[in-house]
Write an enzyme that holds these catalytic residues in place. Structure first.
Site, mmCIF file in Angstrom:
data_model
loop_
_atom_site.group_PDB
_atom_site.id
_atom_site.type_symbol
_atom_site.label_atom_id
_atom_site.label_comp_id
_atom_site.label_asym_id
_atom_site.label_seq_id
_atom_site.Cartn_x
_atom_site.Cartn_y
_atom_site.Cartn_z
ATOM 1 N N HIS A 1 -34.165 40.793 26.119
ATOM 2 C CA HIS A 1 -33.096 39.810 26.270
ATOM 3 C C HIS A 1 -33.424 38.525 25.510
ATOM 4 C CE1 HIS A 1 -29.889 37.478 28.178
ATOM 5 N NE2 HIS A 1 -30.798 36.574 28.510
ATOM 6 N N ARG B 1 -20.745 25.729 34.277
ATOM 7 C CA ARG B 1 -21.799 26.751 34.227
ATOM 8 C C ARG B 1 -21.747 27.548 32.928
ATOM 9 N NH1 ARG B 1 -23.921 30.631 39.138
ATOM 10 N NH2 ARG B 1 -25.460 31.763 37.921
ATOM 11 N N GLU C 1 -35.001 31.405 26.670
ATOM 12 C CA GLU C 1 -34.123 30.764 27.659
ATOM 13 C C GLU C 1 -34.589 29.343 27.972
ATOM 14 O OE1 GLU C 1 -31.327 31.578 28.973
ATOM 15 O OE2 GLU C 1 -31.094 33.741 28.710
ATOM 16 N N ASN D 1 -24.509 29.880 29.000
ATOM 17 C CA ASN D 1 -24.311 31.026 28.122
ATOM 18 C C ASN D 1 -24.483 30.662 26.652
ATOM 19 O OD1 ASN D 1 -23.739 33.177 29.960
ATOM 20 N ND2 ASN D 1 -21.775 32.201 30.385
ATOM 21 N N ARG E 1 -21.036 44.174 52.679
ATOM 22 C CA ARG E 1 -20.356 43.021 52.058
ATOM 23 C C ARG E 1 -21.231 41.774 51.997
ATOM 24 N NH1 ARG E 1 -16.356 45.659 55.032
ATOM 25 N NH2 ARG E 1 -14.681 46.516 53.717
ATOM 26 N N LYS F 1 -26.249 34.906 40.413
ATOM 27 C CA LYS F 1 -25.557 35.958 39.664
ATOM 28 C C LYS F 1 -26.293 37.279 39.860
ATOM 29 C CE LYS F 1 -23.199 33.937 35.665
ATOM 30 N NZ LYS F 1 -23.183 33.924 34.188
ATOM 31 N N LYS G 1 -31.037 24.594 35.176
ATOM 32 C CA LYS G 1 -30.130 25.606 35.715
ATOM 33 C C LYS G 1 -29.683 25.253 37.126
ATOM 34 C CE LYS G 1 -29.089 30.452 35.935
ATOM 35 N NZ LYS G 1 -29.467 31.836 35.583
ATOM 36 N N GLU H 1 -18.982 30.032 37.815
ATOM 37 C CA GLU H 1 -18.759 29.917 36.373
ATOM 38 C C GLU H 1 -17.305 29.596 36.042
ATOM 39 O OE1 GLU H 1 -21.403 32.177 33.330
ATOM 40 O OE2 GLU H 1 -19.510 33.254 33.425
ATOM 41 N N HIS I 1 -25.508 33.258 24.116
ATOM 42 C CA HIS I 1 -25.411 34.563 24.767
ATOM 43 C C HIS I 1 -24.271 35.441 24.242
ATOM 44 C CE1 HIS I 1 -28.359 32.867 27.377
ATOM 45 N NE2 HIS I 1 -28.321 33.851 28.237
ATOM 46 N N HIS J 1 -25.784 38.894 23.797
ATOM 47 C CA HIS J 1 -25.395 40.061 24.592
ATOM 48 C C HIS J 1 -24.841 41.174 23.705
ATOM 49 C CE1 HIS J 1 -24.946 37.900 28.747
ATOM 50 N NE2 HIS J 1 -26.192 38.199 28.452
#
Length: 358
Positions: free
Chosen positions: A262, A239, A183, A243, A119, A141, A225, A235, A246, A250
């Site tokens: 990417h 945040r 990016e 994106n 965990r 992330k 960032k 997010e 994106h 994506h």
């Protein structure tokens, strides 16, 4: 180790992003107290991973080197399961750690493996690509891809620190360096226009990994960032602006079976998002047009297949920002002024895509 830049990332579990050259000596202190550390790496980086392992051993930490498939092929739940099996066989406990050596895909995987093992155990991304340095390695992330889409299975798990060794960019293929700049350009449009000025004033310097301009671009993008994620790890609010570009990007990656880089997909997504905002009356024409100009200057793609729209639209409907049947897009209301376009009409969506269709 040359001059070191420390960029702090705040929040409940603060850490530093270290930017410089030849940073391997900075890794053992981040893992102090661990008896073992798994070093996940892509096969081409075996020599680098072995050198890291020797430094860990010299610091009294037993290394376990774990090769994983390169690029997006490594971001797979079965690859993660194999890593967990190796940790179990080696007797990893809560005080041990995971290190990810590679680009964004490898560090995403390493963080996810660490987030789930017992965990959550300590982890450190050692980013070796421009894309990884300015995007994947910063923000906590982690995740893997599934048939349903990219990064839909994952966890928020901040690292103990991030190493961005600029010396690794010297041998990075030019196409990968350029892809990572998508990016960086994104950060310029959403928060730091000085990035755009740097690229436009000297495009050649922006793709020279040995020069001062690339270092400044990397540090500026990381600061953007870091500032955003410090106040919104999960997010839940601001945040989302990271994106930008994106949603379509994506979708292109999914349609391409993750064979597109990417950064290339995000480049097209940025042009699409700008066109969408302009058609919705949110963004002025010069700022929208500047997207295509800056990205083209760097040699990044700004168009995609005209016949792919039905597949792309279906893929966008499972985007993380979607709410029910409504698509939501991060857009610009002006340079460095972000907002959300909620539920645009299908006609507006299609007309904006017609502008980027090859």
């Amino acid at each position: 180790m040359d001059e070191l830049t420390r960029i702090p990332v705040g929040g409940d579990r603060p850490y530093d992003v270290l930017v410089g050259r030849d940073l391997l000596a900075a890794l053992p202190p981040l893992l102090a107290g661990a008896e073992r550390a798994a070093v996940l790496h892509a096969p081409p980086l075996k020599a680098h991973a072995d050198e890291l392992a020797e430094r860990l051993r010299a610091a009294g930490i037993t290394p376990l080197t774990v090769p994983v498939p390169d690029a997006e092929a490594g971001k797979d739940i079965e690859v993660a399961a194999d890593c967990w099996a190796r940790l179990g066989a080696a007797g990893f406990t809560r005080t041990d750690a995971v290190v990810g050596v590679g680009g964004g895909a490898v560090t995403d995987l390493a963080g996810f493996v660490a987030a789930c093992w017992l965990r959550g155990v300590r982890w450190v991304p050692v980013s070796t690509s421009l894309l990884g340095m300015v995007d994947a390695a910063v923000g906590g992330k982690t995740g893997v891809n599934t048939a349903a889409g990219k990064n839909l299975v994952g966890a928020f798990h901040p690292p103990a620190g991030v190493l961005c060794d600029l010396a690794m960019l010297d041998s990075l293929p030019a196409v990968d360096l350029t892809a990572g700049l998508a990016e960086v350009v994104k950060c310029g449009f959403i928060a730091d226009p000085a990035i755009l000025d740097l690229v436009e004033s000297d495009p050649a310097a922006a793709v020279d990994p040995t020069g001062a301009v690339v270092r400044e671009l990397v540090e500026r993008a990381i600061r953007v960032k870091a500032e955003v994620v410090s106040g919104d790890l999960r997010e839940a609010g601001r945040r989302e602006i990271l994106n930008y570009g994106h949603t379509l990007g994506h979708a292109i990656e999914k349609v391409e079976g993750y064979r597109w880089r990417h950064g290339h997909a995000i480049s097209v997504g940025l042009v699409y998002a700008a066109g969408l905002a302009r058609r919705a009356g949110r963004l002025d024409e010069p700022t929208a047009a500047r997207h295509r100009t800056v990205l083209t200057t760097l040699g990044l793609p700004t168009s995609y297949r005209a016949d792919a729209w039905p597949e792309l639209l279906a893929a966008m409907r499972v985007d993380k920002k979607a709410r029910g049947n409504r698509l939501r897009f991060v857009v610009l209301d002006g340079l460095a002024e972000t907002g959300i376009l909620d539920g645009p009409d299908d006609e507006v969506l299609f007309d904006a895509y017609a502008e980027v269709a090859a």
